[in-house]
Design an enzyme around this catalytic site. Structure first.
Site, PDB file in Angstrom:
ATOM      1  N   HIS A  78      -9.222  -3.619  -2.335  1.00  0.00           N
ATOM      2  CA  HIS A  78      -8.215  -2.898  -1.544  1.00  0.00           C
ATOM      3  C   HIS A  78      -8.571  -1.408  -1.482  1.00  0.00           C
ATOM      4  O   HIS A  78      -8.569  -0.808  -0.407  1.00  0.00           O
ATOM      5  CB  HIS A  78      -6.834  -3.108  -2.178  1.00  0.00           C
ATOM      6  CG  HIS A  78      -5.713  -2.409  -1.462  1.00  0.00           C
ATOM      7  ND1 HIS A  78      -4.718  -3.093  -0.799  1.00  0.00           N
ATOM      8  CD2 HIS A  78      -5.408  -1.090  -1.325  1.00  0.00           C
ATOM      9  CE1 HIS A  78      -3.866  -2.217  -0.275  1.00  0.00           C
ATOM     10  NE2 HIS A  78      -4.263  -0.994  -0.588  1.00  0.00           N
ATOM     11  N   GLU A  79      -8.895  -0.821  -2.641  1.00  0.00           N
ATOM     12  CA  GLU A  79      -9.194   0.619  -2.681  1.00  0.00           C
ATOM     13  C   GLU A  79     -10.527   0.939  -2.012  1.00  0.00           C
ATOM     14  O   GLU A  79     -10.639   1.940  -1.294  1.00  0.00           O
ATOM     15  CB  GLU A  79      -9.162   1.143  -4.118  1.00  0.00           C
ATOM     16  CG  GLU A  79      -7.817   0.987  -4.818  1.00  0.00           C
ATOM     17  CD  GLU A  79      -6.617   1.486  -4.021  1.00  0.00           C
ATOM     18  OE1 GLU A  79      -6.752   2.459  -3.255  1.00  0.00           O
ATOM     19  OE2 GLU A  79      -5.534   0.891  -4.160  1.00  0.00           O
TER      20      GLU A  79
ATOM     21  N   HIS B 184     -10.238   1.205   1.651  1.00  0.00           N
ATOM     22  CA  HIS B 184      -9.759   2.509   2.121  1.00  0.00           C
ATOM     23  C   HIS B 184     -10.923   3.468   2.353  1.00  0.00           C
ATOM     24  O   HIS B 184     -10.873   4.298   3.262  1.00  0.00           O
ATOM     25  CB  HIS B 184      -8.800   3.141   1.106  1.00  0.00           C
ATOM     26  CG  HIS B 184      -7.385   2.677   1.228  1.00  0.00           C
ATOM     27  ND1 HIS B 184      -6.649   2.762   2.390  1.00  0.00           N
ATOM     28  CD2 HIS B 184      -6.553   2.123   0.315  1.00  0.00           C
ATOM     29  CE1 HIS B 184      -5.433   2.286   2.194  1.00  0.00           C
ATOM     30  NE2 HIS B 184      -5.347   1.884   0.934  1.00  0.00           N
TER      31      HIS B 184
ATOM     32  N   CYS C  14       0.855  -1.189   0.000  1.00  0.00           N
ATOM     33  CA  CYS C  14       0.000   0.000   0.000  1.00  0.00           C
ATOM     34  C   CYS C  14       0.889   1.236   0.000  1.00  0.00           C
ATOM     35  O   CYS C  14       1.890   1.281   0.711  1.00  0.00           O
ATOM     36  CB  CYS C  14      -0.878  -0.035   1.246  1.00  0.00           C
ATOM     37  SG  CYS C  14      -2.003   1.360   1.400  1.00  0.00           S
TER      38      CYS C  14
END
Length: 185
Positions: A153-154, A157, A110
């Protein structure tokens, strides 16, 4: 131009906030920010620009990673089947997902994490994502394997979740049950 100086690092509270949805159509400011995020990802993969501006290569960036708690993400990558993904999305949302899991054999990294975090990160093998692109069009993406991992993953966030939150603390290198490595999907 976004550089590594604007990337928020782990420990900053913005990375643990649930980002707010944007009113659409996006404001000019939000649109410009998302365009800059996408350009940063592209620049980070260009060897010459990455060296010149000291950029770490990335495949995705979420707005909280530049200190903006809004539901925006940008991705630029090619999956293991040579399919290219290059887009910015407003208000991306996972609409459905498979039961089957997948993972990257080498783990995940990351831009907001400056240390190596060994461990398998279990992800859904297939997901459907809806969002609004930079042209203001609603898009629906059916993603699998590596592409599904990048988007999860994004989107994590945007919900204040870091990739290492998914790693099994008791057995970090144990692949999840009912899973295949992304390289095989």
């Amino acid at each position: 131009m976004i550089t590594m100086d604007q990337i928020v690092r782990e420990g900053d509270p913005v990375l643990r906030e649930k980002a707010i949805e944007l009113d659409l159509p996006a404001s000019k400011e939000d649109h410009n920010t998302l365009e800059k995020m996408l350009q940063f990802i592209k620049n980070s993969q260009d060897d010459e620009l990455a060296k010149k501006y000291n950029l770490r290569p990335g495949v995705g960036l979420a707005a909280p990673q530049i200190g903006i708690s809004k539901r925006m993400l940008a991705v630029h990558f090619t999956d293991f089947n040579d399919k290219e993904y290059s887009m910015g999305l407003f208000n991306p949302k996972i609409m459905s997902h498979s039961v089957e899991k997948t993972y990257l054999q080498g783990g995940e990294g990351c831009l907001s994490v400056d240390r190596d975090v060994p461990g398998i990160v279990p992800r859904y093998a297939r997901i459907t994502v809806k969002g609004v692109n930079l042209e203001g069009e609603e898009v629906k993406l059916r993603l699998k394997g590596y592409a599904a991992i990048v988007f999860q993953h994004e989107i994590d966030h945007l919900d204040g979740i870091m990739f290492y939150d998914h790693i099994n603390p008791d057995n970090p290198l144990q692949p999840p049950e009912n899973s295949k490595p992304a390289e095989e999907i």
